[in-house]
Design a protein around this motif. Structure first.
Motif, PDB file in Angstrom:
ATOM      1  N   ASP A  93       1.078  -1.356  -0.028  1.00 49.44           N
ATOM      2  CA  ASP A  93       0.337   0.127  -0.057  1.00 49.44           C
ATOM      3  C   ASP A  93       0.856   1.058   0.450  1.00 49.44           C
ATOM      4  N   LYS A  94       0.963   1.827  -0.984  1.00 49.65           N
ATOM      5  CA  LYS A  94       1.667   3.072  -1.680  1.00 49.65           C
ATOM      6  C   LYS A  94       1.626   4.314  -0.857  1.00 49.65           C
ATOM      7  N   THR A  95       0.272   4.312  -0.098  1.00 46.30           N
ATOM      8  CA  THR A  95      -0.022   5.699   0.237  1.00 46.30           C
ATOM      9  C   THR A  95       0.123   5.613   1.172  1.00 46.30           C
ATOM     10  N   LYS A  96       0.458   4.386   2.451  1.00 46.75           N
ATOM     11  CA  LYS A  96       0.935   4.450   3.379  1.00 46.75           C
ATOM     12  C   LYS A  96       1.825   4.249   4.266  1.00 46.75           C
ATOM     13  N   VAL A  97       2.727   5.100   3.969  1.00 48.34           N
ATOM     14  CA  VAL A  97       4.578   5.354   4.171  1.00 48.34           C
ATOM     15  C   VAL A  97       4.658   6.012   5.311  1.00 48.34           C
ATOM     16  N   ALA A  98       5.639   5.170   6.508  1.00 49.71           N
ATOM     17  CA  ALA A  98       5.889   5.724   7.607  1.00 49.71           C
ATOM     18  C   ALA A  98       7.971   6.171   7.508  1.00 49.71           C
TER      19      ALA A  98
END
Length: 323
Positions: free
Chosen positions: A139-144
């Motif tokens: 999921d490339k929209t959820k990056v930490a």
């Protein structure tokens, strides 16, 4: 076989989601024309599942031969992967494994370290297809972003902090808006008058300012993490991303914590002054809870972790601010 050390003790009360088997694949090589060494990565991921969130993990610059590279930080990378994250670790050019000397203006390759992370984000499609079984699962929209020590400096810049080189007032702010939340373990603090004489000598480029770091961030600070080689202040210098950064920000004060936080940089690492399975498990669990809540709307993991930690005063305490 036990999945956790028997000495985790009271930290086991902090709730986490169920764990799953993981895979680790290395090296993933990212094309890097002009870079003194190719950019190599380790990717650690759950063996199954989809829509997986991503953690970029920036290593520190400690004394060990191997830990300051993609070979280190297994206690963090494996834990987060077991609980649903894909963890991507680069070997920065400052790593002891490479033996490179940063040029003037880019000492310790401080400028190239955040550039490595941006390059990783630009190449997520390549990473997905290179690691067997990973394609279509990110999921490339959820990056930490997570950083320890000098990796905390790197990640602070990506989260929005600004560095002004005191030698020529050059401003550097490689803010990366694709990183939605951060966790900083024992990061470096304010520059300027807070630096010690040896610190100014070691980091002549250093002039960090957190007033522009708006990304939600959890700073993890050891109450005994005192660094006279870098600062004239006490342990609270490492808490500056929380103290001086605009909200929302959170601070986890680790009781008895030095710079190793129980052993985050490697299993049984001699450089860890505060080796403790219980302390390690606590910071693992609390940081996981923070990231889950910041990346998933409506998730209550952080609230639940804080409620339990409030009853475990010997381990640590949390402070928060909204502005």
């Amino acid at each position: 076989m036990a999945t956790e050390h028997v000495l985790v003790e009271t930290a086991a009360k902090i709730p986490i989601n169920s764990s799953s088997p993981i895979i680790s694949f290395t090296p993933v090589i990212i094309p890097s024309p002009g870079r003194p060494a190719e950019l190599q990565l380790r990717v650690t991921a759950p063996s199954s599942g989809g829509a997986l969130p991503i953690i970029l993990l920036s290593h520190g610059h400690g004394p060990s031969y191997w830990l300051s590279s993609l070979q280190g930080y297994a206690p963090l990378a494996e834990f987060y992967a077991k609980h649903g994250f894909v963890v991507i670790q680069p070997t920065h050019l400052s790593s002891r494994t490479l033996g490179l000397q940063g040029p003037q203006g880019n000492e310790m390759y401080w400028r190239s370290r955040p550039e490595d992370m941006t390059q990783i984000l630009d190449q997520l499609d390549l990473i997905e297809t290179t690691v067997p079984g990973l394609k279509g699962r990110l999921d490339k929209t959820k990056v930490a972003g997570i950083g320890h020590s000098f990796g905390g400096f790197t990640m602070s810049l990506l989260l929005g902090a600004t560095n002004t080189d005191p030698r020529d007032d050059t401003v550097f702010r490689p803010f990366e808006q694709r990183i939605k939340a951060g966790v900083l373990f024992g990061p470096t603090g304010n520059g300027g008058v807070d630096m010690s004489e040896s610190g100014r000598g070691m980091l002549p480029f250093y002039g960090l300012d957190f007033s522009t770091m708006y990304t939600p961030t959890l700073t993890i600070g050891g109450e005994h993490d005192i660094s006279p080689h870098l600062t004239v202040r006490g342990a609270d210098w490492h808490w500056d991303p929380y103290t001086h950064g605009p909200g929302p920000k959170d601070l986890l004060r680790v009781k008895g914590g030095h710079h190793g936080f129980g052993g985050i940089s490697g299993w049984d690492a001699k450089e860890t002054q505060d080796e403790s399975p219980e302390m390690l498990s606590m910071v693992q669990r609390v940081s996981l809870a923070y990231l889950r809540t910041k990346l998933y709307e409506g998730d209550k993991s952080w609230e639940q972790a804080c409620e339990v930690l409030a009853g475990l005063e010997k381990l640590g305490c949390v402070e928060s601010k909204s502005q």
